[in-house]
Design a protein around this motif. Structure first.
Motif, short mmCIF file in Angstrom:
data_model
loop_
_atom_site.label_atom_id
_atom_site.label_comp_id
_atom_site.label_asym_id
_atom_site.label_seq_id
_atom_site.Cartn_x
_atom_site.Cartn_y
_atom_site.Cartn_z
N LEU A 49 0.84 -1.19 0.00
CA LEU A 49 0.00 0.00 0.00
C LEU A 49 0.88 1.25 0.00
O LEU A 49 0.61 2.22 -0.71
N ASP A 50 1.95 1.23 0.79
CA ASP A 50 2.87 2.36 0.81
C ASP A 50 3.43 2.63 -0.58
O ASP A 50 3.52 3.77 -1.03
N GLN A 51 3.85 1.55 -1.24
CA GLN A 51 4.40 1.68 -2.58
C GLN A 51 3.36 2.27 -3.52
O GLN A 51 3.64 3.12 -4.35
N PHE A 52 2.14 1.78 -3.36
CA PHE A 52 1.05 2.21 -4.22
C PHE A 52 0.77 3.71 -4.03
O PHE A 52 0.69 4.47 -4.98
N LEU A 53 0.69 4.11 -2.76
CA LEU A 53 0.39 5.51 -2.48
C LEU A 53 1.53 6.42 -2.93
O LEU A 53 1.30 7.50 -3.45
N SER A 54 2.75 5.93 -2.75
CA SER A 54 3.88 6.76 -3.15
C SER A 54 3.90 6.89 -4.67
O SER A 54 4.29 7.92 -5.20
N PHE A 55 3.45 5.86 -5.34
CA PHE A 55 3.37 5.95 -6.81
C PHE A 55 2.34 7.00 -7.20
O PHE A 55 2.56 7.82 -8.08
N LEU A 56 1.21 6.98 -6.53
CA LEU A 56 0.13 7.94 -6.84
C LEU A 56 0.58 9.37 -6.61
O LEU A 56 0.25 10.26 -7.35
N THR A 57 1.33 9.56 -5.53
CA THR A 57 1.69 10.92 -5.17
C THR A 57 3.07 11.28 -5.69
O THR A 57 3.50 12.43 -5.56
N GLY A 58 3.77 10.31 -6.26
CA GLY A 58 5.09 10.58 -6.82
C GLY A 58 6.18 10.72 -5.77
O GLY A 58 7.27 11.15 -6.06
N ILE A 59 5.87 10.33 -4.52
CA ILE A 59 6.89 10.43 -3.47
C ILE A 59 7.40 9.03 -3.16
O ILE A 59 6.61 8.10 -3.00
N THR A 60 8.70 8.89 -3.09
CA THR A 60 9.27 7.58 -2.84
C THR A 60 9.07 7.16 -1.40
O THR A 60 9.42 7.89 -0.48
N ALA A 61 8.52 5.99 -1.22
CA ALA A 61 8.36 5.46 0.14
C ALA A 61 9.63 4.69 0.51
O ALA A 61 10.15 3.93 -0.29
N PRO A 62 10.13 4.91 1.71
CA PRO A 62 11.33 4.18 2.09
C PRO A 62 11.02 2.71 2.35
O PRO A 62 9.98 2.38 2.89
N PRO A 86 -18.09 11.12 -9.08
CA PRO A 86 -19.43 11.69 -9.26
C PRO A 86 -20.52 10.78 -8.68
O PRO A 86 -21.62 11.24 -8.41
N HIS A 87 -20.19 9.54 -8.46
CA HIS A 87 -21.22 8.60 -7.98
C HIS A 87 -21.37 8.63 -6.46
O HIS A 87 -22.46 8.79 -5.93
N CYS A 88 -20.26 8.49 -5.74
CA CYS A 88 -20.36 8.41 -4.27
C CYS A 88 -19.80 9.64 -3.56
O CYS A 88 -19.95 9.79 -2.36
N GLY A 89 -19.11 10.50 -4.31
CA GLY A 89 -18.59 11.72 -3.70
C GLY A 89 -17.24 11.57 -3.04
O GLY A 89 -16.73 12.51 -2.44
N ARG A 90 -16.65 10.38 -3.11
CA ARG A 90 -15.32 10.19 -2.51
C ARG A 90 -14.34 11.16 -3.15
O ARG A 90 -14.24 11.25 -4.37
N GLU A 91 -13.58 11.90 -2.32
CA GLU A 91 -12.60 12.83 -2.86
C GLU A 91 -11.34 12.07 -3.25
O GLU A 91 -10.89 11.18 -2.54
N TYR A 92 -10.78 12.50 -4.39
CA TYR A 92 -9.55 11.85 -4.85
C TYR A 92 -8.44 12.04 -3.82
O TYR A 92 -7.66 11.12 -3.55
N ALA A 93 -8.40 13.22 -3.22
CA ALA A 93 -7.35 13.50 -2.22
C ALA A 93 -7.45 12.52 -1.05
O ALA A 93 -6.44 12.06 -0.52
N GLU A 94 -8.67 12.21 -0.67
CA GLU A 94 -8.90 11.27 0.43
C GLU A 94 -8.40 9.88 0.05
O GLU A 94 -7.77 9.17 0.84
N PHE A 95 -8.67 9.50 -1.19
CA PHE A 95 -8.18 8.22 -1.69
C PHE A 95 -6.65 8.20 -1.71
O PHE A 95 -6.02 7.22 -1.25
N ALA A 96 -6.04 9.28 -2.20
CA ALA A 96 -4.58 9.31 -2.31
C ALA A 96 -3.93 9.26 -0.93
O ALA A 96 -2.80 8.82 -0.77
N ARG A 97 -4.67 9.73 0.10
CA ARG A 97 -4.13 9.73 1.46
C ARG A 97 -4.27 8.35 2.11
O ARG A 97 -3.36 7.85 2.76
N THR A 98 -5.42 7.71 1.91
CA THR A 98 -5.71 6.47 2.63
C THR A 98 -5.55 5.21 1.77
O THR A 98 -5.41 4.12 2.31
#
Lengths: 231, 355
Positions: A49-62, A86-98
């Motif tokens: 998950l760390d790798q995945f999130l770092s990929f999304l945000t472009g920040i390297t996870a140690p 548009p369907h459930c209202g989930r914010e992309y930023a929230e997804f990128a964080r969690t």
């Protein structure tokens, strides 16, 4: 003992041949990681998950708590995504964080940034294996354990009255014809090979062919969306 | 509520009795399949009202399910459990730490506790099937059968590219997490753990401690599981995992033999000391108990202390956890009280197992 730090026990043996010159090294895991001789350890389920999130945000996870300087970051520009689903209202930023999505349709809404991230995380771009509405016992399209696992056999009692004859409400209403089924099997097999050989263009073509063939049935929508949008 | 107590009172789930394949190293196998409803927001985005409705909907979908003895699944609602009961559910691996915090969470549990369905955890539905020893294929078969049963009235979220859609994209595709719990004292004591972890990592597997607390593994117990869920079929994932685990078992066994032949006296001394403390201590912490039980189990497997029944270890691991102990003691207790109770439980269990 590790030849690099001289402190920790050597657990990694590295044998190299550079320009015909052979060299050997005994390293501890930490030093082997630092020197880029091995990939990062996947020690916890959170690692992926760390790798995945770092990929999304472009920040390297140690990896293992150290600067993973040896690891390449393949992705700089991430495809733009809508601010929210548009369907459930989930914010992309929230997804990128969690790393957690809000509904099945988030996968469509955020498909552009998700596709490369999923591919990098799983090393694959297409699903293989069980699918809704599958036949109760699959003909040996896959390895022995798989067909053993999917095949119900006599199914001693388990599942009660839920016989295979009852079609899932969302699945194809009619059973596909024999020949089409056989062709689908062959195509899925080819798709599997193309994916494992990372021939993604061929895989995409095969996938489209499979979809077209499947669209001979009632639903022709694009994947999951078609199933949900039954109204 | 009576049913709930039944599952919580016993440290040993019925399915755990009996060793299973490679049971000297692999304690248990587990298969988990994640599924979500296509027409309902995922748990992180659900309103409490929707979460309640989802719970009822899933529970109803499995009302007719029966095991091979014709017994139904029983419903355990998280909201009805005391904090201590929730802790025990986690210690018995019946559910997860995340799940017991979900007020609209529920568990459907089979009579032998080998099959369960977590409702409203990170995903709407998570099928969980367990088996003793290294035996993933039958567990997978059971889980896939539950999946097919559920699909008859629950519209699973599915995408042609990404397969079964999960709340977290790390679980898409098969939604399958296969894991085994392995006892690796010889590998750990001979400092080969990092090498093994690395080899597992290269095979796409992860390893962590028994209750997931970082990489520190109490009692040399490790949980090994697949990291990736997309791109390989369920059968392939399980097959690859079994062959990797088999190699780890081989290594553990050969190191055990090496230890026994090269440092037999020292090993026997450590094992008998562990036995001495466990059989006589009047107060013992959870960490010390786990470490000594691991040594004693190693001694039993190597026939150093042949008279102890290996079956008591699985029981003692759960029995001596803080939550379970406090529940036995009738409520929250100080660590001192727990340590005393733990020591007396272990003494009694050893007396029974050697008797």
């Amino acid at each position: 003992m590790c030849e690099e730090c001289g402190e920790r026990p050597a657990t990694v043996y590295v044998a190299k041949s550079v320009n015909g010159e052979r060299s050997e090294m005994h390293l501890c895991t930490r030093c082997a990681l630092e020197k880029g001789e091995i990939g990062p350890l996947m020690q916890s389920p959170g690692w992926l998950l760390d790798q995945f999130l770092s990929f999304l945000t472009g920040i390297t996870a140690p990896a293992l708590g150290e600067p993973a300087s040896a690891r390449r970051r393949p992705q700089a520009g991430i495809a733009p995504a809508p601010a929210r689903c548009p369907h459930c209202g989930r914010e992309y930023a929230e997804f990128a964080r969690t790393g957690l999505l809000g509904c099945a349709r988030c996968y469509d809404a955020f498909r552009a940034p998700l596709a490369p991230a999923i591919r990098q995380m799983h090393g694959a771009a297409a699903h293989l294996g069980a699918r809704p509405g599958r036949a109760p016992a699959r003909p040996g399209a896959e390895g022995a354990p798989s067909s053993r696992a999917a095949g119900r056999g006599p199914a001693p009692g388990e599942g009660g009255g839920g016989g295979p004859g009852r079609a899932a409400p969302e699945a194809e209403a009619s059973r596909p014809a024999e020949t089409r089924e056989a062709r689908l099997l062959r195509l899925r097999e080819a798709l599997k090979e193309a994916v494992s050989a990372e021939r993604f263009e061929e895989a995409a073509r095969l996938r489209d062919e499979i979809r077209a063939l499947e669209a001979g049935g009632p639903s022709s929508g694009s994947g999951g969306a078609g199933r949900e949008a039954k109204g | 509520m009576r049913h709930v107590d039944e599952a919580l009172d016993k440290a040993l789930s019925p399915w755990m009795k009996g060793g299973g394949p490679l049971g000297d190293v692999v304690l248990s196998s587990r298969v988990r399949l994640a599924r979500n409803l296509a027409d309902t927001p995922f748990p992180p985005q659900m309103t409490p009202d929707l979460a309640e409705r989802t719970k009822e909907r899933v529970a109803r979908a499995f009302e007719g399910w029966r095991d091979r003895e014709g017994r139904p699944l029983r419903l355990i609602e998280i909201a009805r459990l005391s904090p201590l009961d929730r802790q025990v559910m986690v210690e018995k691996h019946l559910t997860s730490p995340l799940h017991v915090r979900q007020e609209a969470g529920a568990l459907l549990l089979s009579a032998d506790e080998a099959t369960s369905i977590m409702i409203n955890e990170e995903d709407h539905v998570r099928f969980q099937c367990l088996a003793p020893g290294l035996d993933l294929a039958p567990a997978l078969e059971r889980a896939l059968r539950l999946d097919q049963y559920g699909e008859e009235c629950l519209p699973w979220a599915y995408d042609e590219d990404w397969g079964y859609l999960a709340t977290c994209p790390t679980n898409v595709g098969t939604g399958l997490r296969a894991s085994v719990m392995a006892h690796l004292p010889a590998i750990a004591l001979s400092n080969q753990l990092q090498g093994i972890l690395l080899a597992l990592s290269n095979a796409g597997l992860t390893a962590r401690g028994l209750y997931g607390e970082g990489s520190e593994a109490h009692g040399h117990l490790f949980q090994i599981s697949n990291a990736r869920t997309l791109g390989r079929s369920e059968g392939e994932i399980v097959q690859q995992m079994e062959s990797a685990v088999r190699q780890v078992v081989e290594r553990e066994r050969s190191l055990r033999e090496l230890m026994a032949s090269q440092m037999g006296d020292q090993l026997a001394d450590r094992v008998w000391r562990a036995y001495g403390i466990l059989a006589n201590a009047r107060s013992i912490s959870s960490a010390e108990a786990m470490e000594l039980l691991s040594l004693l189990r190693l001694g039993v497997d190597l026939h150093i202390v042949p008279q102890v029944d290996p079956g008591i270890f699985n029981e003692l691991i759960v029995l001596t956890r803080p939550g379970f102990l406090q529940r036995l003691l009738g409520g929250a207790q100080s660590p001192e009280k727990r340590d005393t109770k733990r020591a007396s439980l272990i003494r009694a269990a050893l007396a029974r197992a050697t008797g």
